[in-house]
Design an enzyme around this catalytic site. Sequence first.
Site, PDB file in Angstrom:
ATOM      1  CE1 TYR A   1      31.959  -2.416  80.910  1.00 29.59           C
ATOM      2  CE2 TYR A   1      30.766  -1.812  82.896  1.00 29.59           C
ATOM      3  CZ  TYR A   1      31.409  -1.453  81.737  1.00 29.59           C
ATOM      4  OH  TYR A   1      31.516  -0.124  81.407  1.00 29.59           O
TER       5      TYR A   1
ATOM      6  CG  HIS B   1      28.984  -0.847  76.082  1.00 31.17           C
ATOM      7  ND1 HIS B   1      29.118  -1.866  76.991  1.00 31.17           N
ATOM      8  CD2 HIS B   1      30.019  -0.019  76.347  1.00 31.17           C
ATOM      9  CE1 HIS B   1      30.172  -1.677  77.753  1.00 31.17           C
ATOM     10  NE2 HIS B   1      30.751  -0.557  77.373  1.00 31.17           N
TER      11      HIS B   1
END
Length: 293
Positions: A54, A116
């Site tokens: 992010y 992730h």
Amino acid sequence: MTTRVLKPSIRLNNQIMMPQLGLGVWKASNQDAEEAVRLAIKNDYVMIDTAKQYGNEAGVGNGIVRGLKETQQTRDDVFITTKVFSGDQGYDQTLAAINGQLERLQTDHVDLLLMHWPVNDLYNETWRAMESIYRQGKALAIGVCNFDVERLTDLLRHASITPAVNQIEFNPRIHQQAVVDLCRVQGIQVEAWSPLGNGQSISNPLIGKIATAHQKTAAQIILRWETQQGLIVIPKSVHESRMIENAAIDDFDLTADEMAQISSLNTEEHSRWYDNYQWYGNPDGDPNFIMQA
């Protein structure tokens, strides 16, 4: 301080308690993430979910420090999750990357470290590194994201430590039931990202009807439907009023019929970029992707 509204917690398979509802910060800039996290902690949120992908770990770290100072709390009062970036996968790379992530988050450990994405040919070595990070105390629990049945089964064959969590796309339109079933058999907690379905489920007339019956918002109905199934949820918002709204879901129960009605909305239509992901690079399927600074 007011009484915490996010008390419900889930016991993970290593006995760590994880809050059942937290704040997600996907797509938030460092500046927006910092303010959102500060506001979340001010409003008694106890779990924050971020990721190197992010590009806002530094903002989250600043927001946590500010929020804890303003509420006179300590690091132990919050549950921090971050994730291993796909570009850092592999044994040595994962071990090298974690220290920078902890530095940006301004902590010596995270409560939960997730992989992730299951990058093909790398995820087992990445997991081995995560087991080392766990044993070093730099993560109090470790888990994965976006693992399907095939890859999760393979990981379990090679792992010394069973993942505590599998964070997957889950909402009224996307159930991934086979993955959920495998996780429950293995004692892996399911955590829902995009629990509101990128807002698409909120406008559904059926959910609107149930919301009216309970004098709640559509978002509250969806989140209650998920937590009532025992899932962990991380709705994203940078708006204080919506954070407060999302947290106010523990004062009512959906009936079995209402639960079934919402479950009937399943279409298994994943987000566009999820479908395009090639399992070797990043969520956008773009081999030239560069993480934002």
